[in-house]
Design a protein around this motif. Structure first.
Motif, PDB file in Angstrom:
ATOM      1  N   LEU A  79      29.959  63.898  50.692  1.00 53.81           N
ATOM      2  CA  LEU A  79      31.073  64.814  50.923  1.00 53.81           C
ATOM      3  C   LEU A  79      31.711  65.286  49.620  1.00 53.81           C
ATOM      4  N   ASN A  80      31.108  64.878  48.491  1.00 58.23           N
ATOM      5  CA  ASN A  80      31.629  65.221  47.160  1.00 58.23           C
ATOM      6  C   ASN A  80      33.060  64.731  46.964  1.00 58.23           C
ATOM      7  N   VAL A  81      33.320  63.505  47.426  1.00 59.58           N
ATOM      8  CA  VAL A  81      34.637  62.903  47.283  1.00 59.58           C
ATOM      9  C   VAL A  81      34.577  61.845  46.184  1.00 59.58           C
ATOM     10  N   PRO A  82      35.194  62.102  45.034  1.00 56.90           N
ATOM     11  CA  PRO A  82      35.188  61.097  43.966  1.00 56.90           C
ATOM     12  C   PRO A  82      36.173  59.975  44.278  1.00 56.90           C
ATOM     13  N   ALA A  83      35.835  58.779  43.893  1.00 58.62           N
ATOM     14  CA  ALA A  83      36.721  57.640  44.134  1.00 58.62           C
ATOM     15  C   ALA A  83      36.384  56.506  43.182  1.00 58.62           C
ATOM     16  N   GLU A  84      37.365  55.660  42.968  1.00 61.33           N
ATOM     17  CA  GLU A  84      37.181  54.422  42.213  1.00 61.33           C
ATOM     18  C   GLU A  84      37.083  53.296  43.238  1.00 61.33           C
ATOM     19  N   TRP A  85      36.129  52.387  43.031  1.00 64.05           N
ATOM     20  CA  TRP A  85      35.844  51.357  44.031  1.00 64.05           C
ATOM     21  C   TRP A  85      36.185  49.973  43.498  1.00 64.05           C
ATOM     22  N   HIS A  86      36.984  49.261  44.290  1.00 62.36           N
ATOM     23  CA  HIS A  86      37.424  47.907  43.953  1.00 62.36           C
ATOM     24  C   HIS A  86      36.899  46.936  45.012  1.00 62.36           C
ATOM     25  N   LEU A  87      36.261  45.873  44.589  1.00 63.35           N
ATOM     26  CA  LEU A  87      35.912  44.804  45.517  1.00 63.35           C
ATOM     27  C   LEU A  87      37.080  43.824  45.535  1.00 63.35           C
ATOM     28  N   ILE A  88      37.695  43.660  46.719  1.00 59.61           N
ATOM     29  CA  ILE A  88      38.874  42.805  46.829  1.00 59.61           C
ATOM     30  C   ILE A  88      38.645  41.624  47.767  1.00 59.61           C
ATOM     31  N   GLY A  89      37.429  41.489  48.287  1.00 59.56           N
ATOM     32  CA  GLY A  89      37.086  40.356  49.137  1.00 59.56           C
ATOM     33  C   GLY A  89      36.249  39.339  48.379  1.00 59.56           C
ATOM     34  N   HIS A  90      36.126  38.170  48.954  1.00 55.78           N
ATOM     35  CA  HIS A  90      35.326  37.116  48.328  1.00 55.78           C
ATOM     36  C   HIS A  90      33.896  37.590  48.105  1.00 55.78           C
ATOM     37  N   LEU A  91      33.386  37.343  46.909  1.00 56.86           N
ATOM     38  CA  LEU A  91      32.044  37.795  46.560  1.00 56.86           C
ATOM     39  C   LEU A  91      31.091  36.604  46.490  1.00 56.86           C
ATOM     40  N   GLN A  92      30.062  36.653  47.335  1.00 52.38           N
ATOM     41  CA  GLN A  92      29.012  35.645  47.273  1.00 52.38           C
ATOM     42  C   GLN A  92      28.071  35.970  46.123  1.00 52.38           C
ATOM     43  N   SER A  93      27.524  34.940  45.498  1.00 51.99           N
ATOM     44  CA  SER A  93      26.675  35.154  44.333  1.00 51.99           C
ATOM     45  C   SER A  93      25.466  36.025  44.644  1.00 51.99           C
ATOM     46  N   ASN A  94      24.949  35.935  45.881  1.00 54.81           N
ATOM     47  CA  ASN A  94      23.765  36.722  46.218  1.00 54.81           C
ATOM     48  C   ASN A  94      24.073  38.206  46.408  1.00 54.81           C
ATOM     49  N   LYS A  95      25.354  38.574  46.363  1.00 52.18           N
ATOM     50  CA  LYS A  95      25.747  39.982  46.434  1.00 52.18           C
ATOM     51  C   LYS A  95      26.206  40.502  45.062  1.00 52.18           C
ATOM     52  N   ALA A  96      26.094  39.663  44.041  1.00 43.82           N
ATOM     53  CA  ALA A  96      26.614  40.039  42.729  1.00 43.82           C
ATOM     54  C   ALA A  96      25.870  41.218  42.126  1.00 43.82           C
ATOM     55  N   ARG A  97      24.561  41.309  42.368  1.00 47.54           N
ATOM     56  CA  ARG A  97      23.794  42.418  41.804  1.00 47.54           C
ATOM     57  C   ARG A  97      24.344  43.759  42.310  1.00 47.54           C
ATOM     58  N   GLU A  98      24.504  43.874  43.632  1.00 45.70           N
ATOM     59  CA  GLU A  98      24.989  45.130  44.198  1.00 45.70           C
ATOM     60  C   GLU A  98      26.429  45.412  43.773  1.00 45.70           C
ATOM     61  N   ALA A  99      27.248  44.370  43.720  1.00 45.27           N
ATOM     62  CA  ALA A  99      28.636  44.562  43.305  1.00 45.27           C
ATOM     63  C   ALA A  99      28.700  45.053  41.865  1.00 45.27           C
ATOM     64  N   ALA A 100      27.887  44.476  40.999  1.00 44.33           N
ATOM     65  CA  ALA A 100      27.887  44.861  39.586  1.00 44.33           C
ATOM     66  C   ALA A 100      27.402  46.284  39.387  1.00 44.33           C
ATOM     67  N   GLN A 101      26.514  46.721  40.245  1.00 42.53           N
ATOM     68  CA  GLN A 101      25.928  48.051  40.103  1.00 42.53           C
ATOM     69  C   GLN A 101      26.745  49.159  40.750  1.00 42.53           C
ATOM     70  N   ARG A 102      27.551  48.816  41.767  1.00 41.44           N
ATOM     71  CA  ARG A 102      28.149  49.861  42.588  1.00 41.44           C
ATOM     72  C   ARG A 102      29.687  49.894  42.597  1.00 41.44           C
ATOM     73  N   PHE A 103      30.324  48.921  41.991  1.00 44.88           N
ATOM     74  CA  PHE A 103      31.782  48.905  41.960  1.00 44.88           C
ATOM     75  C   PHE A 103      32.298  49.172  40.545  1.00 44.88           C
ATOM     76  N   ASP A 104      33.538  49.661  40.481  1.00 47.75           N
ATOM     77  CA  ASP A 104      34.208  49.863  39.201  1.00 47.75           C
ATOM     78  C   ASP A 104      35.024  48.638  38.812  1.00 47.75           C
ATOM     79  N   TRP A 105      35.524  47.935  39.817  1.00 45.47           N
ATOM     80  CA  TRP A 105      36.331  46.727  39.613  1.00 45.47           C
ATOM     81  C   TRP A 105      35.863  45.644  40.576  1.00 45.47           C
ATOM     82  N   VAL A 106      35.880  44.406  40.117  1.00 40.38           N
ATOM     83  CA  VAL A 106      35.772  43.238  40.991  1.00 40.38           C
ATOM     84  C   VAL A 106      37.031  42.419  40.750  1.00 40.38           C
ATOM     85  N   GLN A 107      37.868  42.316  41.795  1.00 40.80           N
ATOM     86  CA  GLN A 107      39.170  41.657  41.649  1.00 40.80           C
ATOM     87  C   GLN A 107      39.143  40.182  42.022  1.00 40.80           C
ATOM     88  N   THR A 108      37.995  39.671  42.437  1.00 43.66           N
ATOM     89  CA  THR A 108      37.961  38.328  43.025  1.00 43.66           C
ATOM     90  C   THR A 108      37.018  37.374  42.287  1.00 43.66           C
TER      91      THR A 108
END
Length: 240
Positions: A79-108
């Protein structure tokens, strides 16, 4: 109807007015707003982003689950909507790759293993990942987050990683029925934040405060607040 109550523009502008009023009363700059978009459809998030854009600002969305966020990111990109993405929920280690690649912030970030995984998977083509250390400020047995005495060691681990950028602290205080009862926890977090600023460069973010208590959090020093229901409205429960 999307299953929501309330009028989104009114809610958005009301939240912004409350932020401005609380900041002025406390004599502090207006904190950054992160819209907590868990369970919200991408179309509704696009509406919020448009309201943000009218102010000349970029939307910031906080998601609890990596997979849910990835689907919404794809929709908003289409939709051509720019946004900044924050992960604010608990992050499991097996999801770290995707979180590191697709988020701007990890708050947890709350453990060394997660620091290593995020740093390893953050692409060289992206800016360093912004990191907040989640603190279990009320020492709740069921709550994620490091203990206050563990902050320095974890902060040192983050600061040593060139693909990560240590920005500060995040907390979710014990949900007392009376929001004013959370003030002491916010005040403790502000003290921990100030001490972290004395030890590390670039510490500028204290993420605390949600829909029912963000004015109190601002009074006590929050520089970022995470607001969901006050912005999107309460979700209507299905009958039965």
């Amino acid at each position: 109807m999307n299953g929501f109550s309330g009028v989104l523009p009114h809610s958005f502008h009301d939240v912004m007015r409350r932020l401005d009023a609380a900041s002025a009363a406390a004599g502090r700059p207006r904190p950054r707003l992160v819209a907590v978009s868990k369970t919200q459809p991408a179309a509704r998030m696009a509406e919020v982003a448009a309201l943000w854009a009218e102010r000349g600002e970029r939307a910031a969305f906080g998601e609890n689950y990596v997979q849910e966020a990835l689907a919404k990111q794809a929709e908003l990109t289409s939709l051509n909507v720019p946004a900044e993405w924050h992960l604010i929920g608990h992050l499991q280690s097996n999801k770290a790759r995707e979180a590191a690649q697709r988020f701007d912030w990890v708050q947890t970030v709350d453990r060394p293993k997660l620091v290593d995984a995020l740093a390893r998977h953050r692409p060289q083509t992206l800016a360093p990942l912004n990191v907040l250390i989640q603190v279990n400020v009320d020492d709740e047995a069921s709550k994620h987050g490091c203990r206050p005495e563990e902050i320095d060691a974890l902060a040192g681990a983050v600061a040593a990683q060139p693909r990560l950028r240590l920005r500060g602290l995040m907390a979710i205080p014990l949900p007392h029925p009376e929001p004013e009862a959370r003030r002491a926890a916010f005040r403790r977090m502000a003290g921990l934040f100030e001490r972290l600023q004395c030890r590390f460069d670039g510490i500028d973010t204290l993420s605390m405060g949600m829909s029912d208590d963000f004015e109190i959090a601002i009074e006590e020093g929050a520089t970022m607040v995470r607001v969901g229901s006050a912005l999107f409205g309460a979700r209507v429960r299905k009958a039965g």
